[in-house]
Design a protein around this motif. Structure first.
Motif, short mmCIF file in Angstrom:
data_model
loop_
_atom_site.label_atom_id
_atom_site.label_comp_id
_atom_site.label_asym_id
_atom_site.label_seq_id
_atom_site.Cartn_x
_atom_site.Cartn_y
_atom_site.Cartn_z
N ALA A 31 0.84 -1.20 0.00
CA ALA A 31 0.00 0.00 0.00
C ALA A 31 0.87 1.25 0.00
O ALA A 31 0.57 2.23 -0.68
N GLU A 32 1.97 1.20 0.74
CA GLU A 32 2.90 2.33 0.76
C GLU A 32 3.48 2.57 -0.63
O GLU A 32 3.56 3.71 -1.09
N ALA A 33 3.86 1.50 -1.31
CA ALA A 33 4.44 1.63 -2.66
C ALA A 33 3.43 2.29 -3.60
O ALA A 33 3.79 3.23 -4.33
N ALA A 34 2.20 1.81 -3.61
CA ALA A 34 1.17 2.37 -4.50
C ALA A 34 0.96 3.85 -4.19
O ALA A 34 0.91 4.69 -5.11
N GLU A 35 0.83 4.18 -2.91
CA GLU A 35 0.58 5.56 -2.51
C GLU A 35 1.76 6.47 -2.88
O GLU A 35 1.57 7.52 -3.49
N LYS A 36 2.96 6.07 -2.54
CA LYS A 36 4.12 6.94 -2.78
C LYS A 36 4.44 7.10 -4.26
O LYS A 36 5.01 8.11 -4.66
N MET A 37 4.09 6.10 -5.07
CA MET A 37 4.33 6.21 -6.51
C MET A 37 3.13 6.83 -7.23
O MET A 37 3.20 7.10 -8.42
N GLY A 38 2.02 7.03 -6.51
CA GLY A 38 0.82 7.60 -7.10
C GLY A 38 0.18 6.66 -8.12
O GLY A 38 -0.38 7.10 -9.12
N GLN A 39 0.25 5.35 -7.83
CA GLN A 39 -0.28 4.34 -8.75
C GLN A 39 -1.53 3.68 -8.17
O GLN A 39 -1.72 3.62 -6.96
N ASP A 40 -2.34 3.14 -9.06
CA ASP A 40 -3.54 2.39 -8.70
C ASP A 40 -3.13 1.15 -7.90
O ASP A 40 -2.32 0.35 -8.38
N PRO A 41 -3.67 0.95 -6.69
CA PRO A 41 -3.32 -0.22 -5.90
C PRO A 41 -3.73 -1.55 -6.55
O PRO A 41 -3.33 -2.61 -6.09
N LEU A 42 -4.50 -1.49 -7.62
CA LEU A 42 -4.83 -2.71 -8.36
C LEU A 42 -3.73 -3.05 -9.38
O LEU A 42 -3.69 -4.16 -9.91
N GLN A 43 -2.86 -2.08 -9.66
CA GLN A 43 -1.79 -2.27 -10.64
C GLN A 43 -0.44 -2.53 -9.97
O GLN A 43 0.52 -2.93 -10.62
N VAL A 44 -0.37 -2.32 -8.66
CA VAL A 44 0.84 -2.59 -7.89
C VAL A 44 0.62 -3.93 -7.19
O VAL A 44 -0.38 -4.12 -6.50
N PHE A 45 1.54 -4.86 -7.39
CA PHE A 45 1.37 -6.23 -6.91
C PHE A 45 2.35 -6.57 -5.79
O PHE A 45 3.49 -6.09 -5.80
N GLY A 60 2.87 -16.41 -4.81
CA GLY A 60 1.61 -15.84 -5.27
C GLY A 60 1.79 -14.35 -5.43
O GLY A 60 2.33 -13.69 -4.54
N ILE A 61 1.36 -13.80 -6.57
CA ILE A 61 1.51 -12.38 -6.85
C ILE A 61 0.11 -11.80 -7.05
O ILE A 61 -0.58 -12.16 -8.01
N VAL A 62 -0.29 -10.92 -6.12
CA VAL A 62 -1.64 -10.35 -6.14
C VAL A 62 -1.58 -8.83 -5.97
O VAL A 62 -0.60 -8.31 -5.44
N PRO A 63 -2.62 -8.12 -6.41
CA PRO A 63 -2.64 -6.66 -6.20
C PRO A 63 -2.55 -6.32 -4.72
O PRO A 63 -3.09 -7.04 -3.87
N VAL A 64 -1.90 -5.19 -4.41
CA VAL A 64 -1.77 -4.78 -3.02
C VAL A 64 -3.12 -4.44 -2.41
O VAL A 64 -3.27 -4.45 -1.18
N ALA A 65 -4.13 -4.18 -3.24
CA ALA A 65 -5.47 -3.87 -2.76
C ALA A 65 -6.26 -5.14 -2.45
O ALA A 65 -7.43 -5.07 -2.09
N SER A 66 -5.63 -6.31 -2.59
CA SER A 66 -6.31 -7.59 -2.40
C SER A 66 -5.59 -8.45 -1.37
O SER A 66 -4.49 -8.13 -0.95
N GLN A 67 -6.23 -9.55 -1.04
CA GLN A 67 -5.62 -10.58 -0.21
C GLN A 67 -5.39 -11.80 -1.10
O GLN A 67 -6.06 -11.98 -2.12
N LEU A 68 -4.47 -12.65 -0.69
CA LEU A 68 -4.26 -13.91 -1.39
C LEU A 68 -5.38 -14.87 -1.00
O LEU A 68 -5.65 -15.07 0.18
N ASP A 69 -6.04 -15.43 -1.99
CA ASP A 69 -7.07 -16.44 -1.77
C ASP A 69 -6.34 -17.79 -1.66
O ASP A 69 -5.87 -18.33 -2.66
N LEU A 70 -6.23 -18.28 -0.44
CA LEU A 70 -5.45 -19.51 -0.22
C LEU A 70 -6.06 -20.71 -0.94
O LEU A 70 -5.33 -21.56 -1.45
#
Length: 159
Positions: A31-45, A60-70
């Motif tokens: 979330a910090e990466a998405a915010e500091k880069m000004g990017q959509d948290p769905l595009q930052v994994f 597993g590589i998932v968007p930072v706006a999501s959780q991993l579905d085990l």
């Protein structure tokens, strides 16, 4: 240079590196990466390491706006059950510190699954191997470099 950046460079794929000032008090690295880069948290994994019921590990590589579905991850890995790996195991296996684990340039190649949501973007951002450093590349290039596969492995945060 990190092993992740070196892997992309060696493979001659198009990529760009993005750096930001990491706050050591922040524990939500993605979330910090998405915010500091000004990017959509769905595009930052974010890159997560799981332990399979076979005793092996997978990525597993998932968007930072999501959780991993085990359960989805287990299906994608052909396992009955998966669980999040211990942070110490994740660091030892990948060669990266938690919060800076990249899917690229890991110490040994693990089964890698990229969430299908990445297909909707021309490029995505993943950790470049340390906190405060991201690499942007095409999802198809990421899969090629990791010998990875697509999977339905993300779920929305609940609550």
């Amino acid at each position: 240079m990190t092993p992740a950046i070196n892997a992309a460079k060696r493979a001659r794929v198009q990529y760009s590196v993005h750096q930001y000032e990491h706050n050591p008090n922040c524990d939500s690295y993605g979330a910090e990466a998405a915010e500091k880069m000004g990017q959509d948290p769905l595009q930052v994994f974010k890159t997560l390491i799981v332990s399979l019921d076979s005793g092996k590990f997978a990525v597993g590589i998932v968007p930072v706006a999501s959780q991993l579905d085990l359960k989805g991850m287990a299906v994608a890995c052909g396992a009955k059950k998966v669980m999040m790996a211990d942070q110490g195991d994740a660091a030892r296996i990948t060669g990266y510190l938690p919060g800076g684990i990249s899917p690229l340039g890991q110490k040994k190649r693990l089964l890698t699954v990229l969430d299908k949501s990445a297909e909707s973007f021309d490029t995505i951002y993943v950790s470049a191997g340390r906190r405060g450093l991201e690499i942007e590349l095409k999802p198809s290039d990421l899969l090629e470099l990791t010998a990875g596969q697509w999977g339905a492995i993300a779920k929305s945060y609940s609550g």
